[in-house]
Design a protein around this motif. Structure first.
Motif, PDB file in Angstrom:
ATOM      1  N   GLN A 110      51.756 -10.904 -47.467  1.00 46.21           N
ATOM      2  CA  GLN A 110      51.438  -9.798 -48.065  1.00 46.21           C
ATOM      3  C   GLN A 110      51.798  -8.467 -47.000  1.00 46.21           C
ATOM      4  N   CYS A 111      51.338  -8.774 -45.882  1.00 49.27           N
ATOM      5  CA  CYS A 111      51.471  -7.619 -44.828  1.00 49.27           C
ATOM      6  C   CYS A 111      52.730  -7.491 -43.999  1.00 49.27           C
ATOM      7  N   GLY A 112      53.557  -8.801 -43.932  1.00 47.93           N
ATOM      8  CA  GLY A 112      54.705  -8.703 -43.058  1.00 47.93           C
ATOM      9  C   GLY A 112      54.461  -8.693 -41.753  1.00 47.93           C
TER      10      GLY A 112
ATOM     11  N   GLN B 102      48.747  -7.736 -38.523  1.00 54.78           N
ATOM     12  CA  GLN B 102      47.993  -7.134 -39.466  1.00 54.78           C
ATOM     13  C   GLN B 102      47.144  -8.277 -40.294  1.00 54.78           C
ATOM     14  N   ALA B 103      48.092  -9.440 -40.399  1.00 50.46           N
ATOM     15  CA  ALA B 103      47.494 -10.714 -40.980  1.00 50.46           C
ATOM     16  C   ALA B 103      46.292 -11.192 -40.350  1.00 50.46           C
TER      17      ALA B 103
ATOM     18  N   ARG C  24      60.184 -14.874 -37.661  1.00 48.18           N
ATOM     19  CA  ARG C  24      60.223 -13.401 -37.309  1.00 48.18           C
ATOM     20  C   ARG C  24      61.664 -13.012 -38.015  1.00 48.18           C
ATOM     21  N   SER C  25      61.381 -11.681 -38.360  1.00 52.19           N
ATOM     22  CA  SER C  25      62.528 -10.954 -38.957  1.00 52.19           C
ATOM     23  C   SER C  25      63.026  -9.667 -37.996  1.00 52.19           C
TER      24      SER C  25
ATOM     25  N   GLY D 279      61.158  -5.213 -36.270  1.00 50.06           N
ATOM     26  CA  GLY D 279      60.807  -6.740 -36.763  1.00 50.06           C
ATOM     27  C   GLY D 279      59.634  -6.689 -37.403  1.00 50.06           C
ATOM     28  N   GLY D 280      59.391  -7.979 -38.133  1.00 50.15           N
ATOM     29  CA  GLY D 280      58.158  -8.319 -38.694  1.00 50.15           C
ATOM     30  C   GLY D 280      57.874  -9.849 -38.633  1.00 50.15           C
ATOM     31  N   THR D 281      57.133 -10.265 -39.397  1.00 47.72           N
ATOM     32  CA  THR D 281      56.936 -11.728 -39.442  1.00 47.72           C
ATOM     33  C   THR D 281      56.801 -12.135 -41.181  1.00 47.72           C
ATOM     34  N   LEU D 282      57.513 -12.996 -41.473  1.00 45.15           N
ATOM     35  CA  LEU D 282      57.666 -13.517 -42.860  1.00 45.15           C
ATOM     36  C   LEU D 282      57.298 -14.999 -43.157  1.00 45.15           C
ATOM     37  N   LEU D 283      56.926 -15.297 -44.370  1.00 43.73           N
ATOM     38  CA  LEU D 283      57.042 -16.475 -44.861  1.00 43.73           C
ATOM     39  C   LEU D 283      58.406 -17.100 -45.259  1.00 43.73           C
TER      40      LEU D 283
END
Length: 265
Positions: A28-30, A34-35, A64-65, A72-76
């Motif tokens: 949800q947060c990417g 935040q997660a 990681r993206s 960058g972010g964090t993705l499933l």
């Protein structure tokens, strides 16, 4: 009655409500930070949970993206999304089954409650070692006193362990047998000089993902190919001498004698 559903692997707890909520928050947060606040968990605890799931799963659940307008972010991963969906479906079925069991326990003519409780009780092993690798035995070399055992835990990396003949017999070692390899973070040293030649059998090259500094020691997490990670506990002096920072290429080094092997079948 409300039940607590979880998925345990032979090596210990793999998925539970907290970890699933963390995965859902990441989707949800990417963002892992935040997660972590949504769950809630500390930033370090959230990453430790992600590392454990990625290392024990057949494929990474989180990645990681890099880049993008906001960095960058964090993705499933697609696999991670399937795991979450499957977990929620199994959780719903589990609650229905628990409701039926609760109804039978309230029936005097039903089954022996103690027998049902013993059947439902789950037993797991939770090792203290931060680094856990799972894979098939790919190499076996017999010496006069010990065996050298190679375990391939992804497409590029292998962990080598040294066990006694008695240990090899107890584990019933054969090529292809799945084993769990555990290594304490304190047994892992780091190096950055690729020209350095050392005798340690295990040398896993990767990229520094995270650095958690404590008052005495520092927890450094390296990202390996295929989404796996390895953690090392080093001194603050070593951190500064090596010039370690996120994104730097480094190698996790540990002796074959520092690897503990275990089989659960």
């Amino acid at each position: 009655m409300i039940g607590r559903f979880g998925v345990d692997l032979a090596a210990g707890s793999f998925l539970g409500d907290t970890r699933i909520r963390l995965l859902e928050a990441i989707e949800q947060c990417g963002s892992i930070s935040q997660a972590a606040r949504e769950v809630p968990l500390s930033y370090k605890a959230a990453w430790d949970a992600v590392d454990a799931m990625n290392n024990l799963a057949e494929e990474p659940l989180v990645e990681r993206s890099a880049g993008g307008k906001h960095g960058g972010g964090t993705l499933l991963t697609a696999y991670g999304k399937r795991v979450v969906s499957l977990y929620r479906a199994m959780e719903a079925e589990y609650q229905l089954a628990l409701d039926r069991v609760t109804a039978s326990l309230s029936d005097p003519a039903g089954e022996d409650p103690q027998a049902l409780r013993r059947l439902m009780r789950s037993v797991g092993v939770t090792p203290s070692a931060r680094n856990q690798f799972v894979g098939p035995v790919t190499t076996l070399r017999a010496g006069e006193v010990t065996f050298e055992v190679g375990i391939r835990f992804d497409g590029m990396n292998e962990v080598v362990a040294q066990v006694s003949r008695e240990g090899a017999e107890q584990l019933q070692l054969t090529i292809g047998r799945e084993l769990h390899a555990w290594v304490n973070s304190s047994a892992v040293i780091l190096m950055t000089d690729e020209s350095l030649r050392i005798s340690a059998r295990n040398q896993l090259w990767g990229e520094v993902l995270r650095i958690h500094e404590g008052p005495v020691s520092v927890d450094v997490v390296l990202g390996l190919p295929a989404g796996r990670t390895v953690s090392a506990l080093i001194t603050r002096e070593s951190l500064h001498e090596l010039g370690l920072k996120e994104g730097l290429r480094a190698c996790a080094v540990f002796k074959a004698s520092s690897v503990m092997l275990c089989s659960f079948d």
